[in-house]
Write a protein that holds these residues in place. Structure first.
Motif: not given
Length: 200
Positions: A45-67
């Motif tokens: 869950m740490h931001v240095d690994h996931i911080g770009a995820a919201p922008a990536g989801v907006r651009e691609t519509g990809c699914r997001v997987v996490a425990h």
């Protein structure tokens, strides 16, 4: 950040952000169309690994997987648990569309499987992932094998030691670590993990 072509484009983590454009450019250079990103796997869950995820989801519509044990903090943007406060950042809340459960399993893609193992210790929901390849052998993505550990993250060094023993049992040929680079050969992979165990 590591990118895989498993018939569909897959990212293992996505960095701090907010510069999604640079990450997309790197994918393009590697021959992967960023707009075709299928799955973003967040190793913890740490931001240095996931911080770009919201922008990536907006651009691609990809699914997001996490425990599942980290997913709630990712979805709320919790500044303490996600270490956003450490970096003076704000993590934009996002939806985890696929929650991993239990000890391990595999995500199926048209070109192969991405296996995962729950490795609590650094965070409660940390995972490692791997692919078995005909050329390179077992390629392991262990993003924060080295720690660090803090009560802010709900870290547990005892759990982490047990997790690292399980990671050693995977007997990987290549380790792609999130901060320390890529290690080639079973001996180098094992030496790195064992050095981390001695350090804590």
């Amino acid at each position: 950040v590591y990118a895989l072509d498993l018939g569909e484009a897959v990212l293992i983590d996505c960095g701090c952000g907010p510069d999604w454009e640079s990450l997309a450019a790197n994918m393009t250079e590697a021959g992967l169309a960023p707009q075709a990103l299928h799955t973003l796997v967040l190793t913890h869950m740490h931001v240095d690994h996931i911080g770009a995820a919201p922008a990536g989801v907006r651009e691609t519509g990809c699914r997001v997987v996490a425990h599942e044990l980290d997913a709630g903090y990712i979805e709320s943007g919790d500044s303490k648990r996600t270490a956003a406060g450490w970096y003076g950042m704000r993590l934009e809340p996002m939806t985890v569309t696929h929650r991993l459960e239990g000890r391990g399993g595999a995500l199926e893609f048209s070109g192969g499987k991405l296996h995962y193992l729950h490795t609590p210790g650094h965070t409660p929901g940390s995972i490692v992932c791997w692919v078995d390849t005909p050329d390179a052998g077992r390629v392991l993505f262990g993003q924060d094998i080295h720690g660090p550990f803090s009560p802010d993250f709900d870290s547990d060094i005892g759990q982490w030691r047990e997790s690292m023993d399980a990671v050693l049992d995977l007997d990987a040929d290549v380790l792609c670590e999130g901060h320390y680079g890529v290690y080639h050969g079973k001996d180098e992979v094992r030496a790195f993990i064992e050095e981390q165990l001695r350090s804590h």
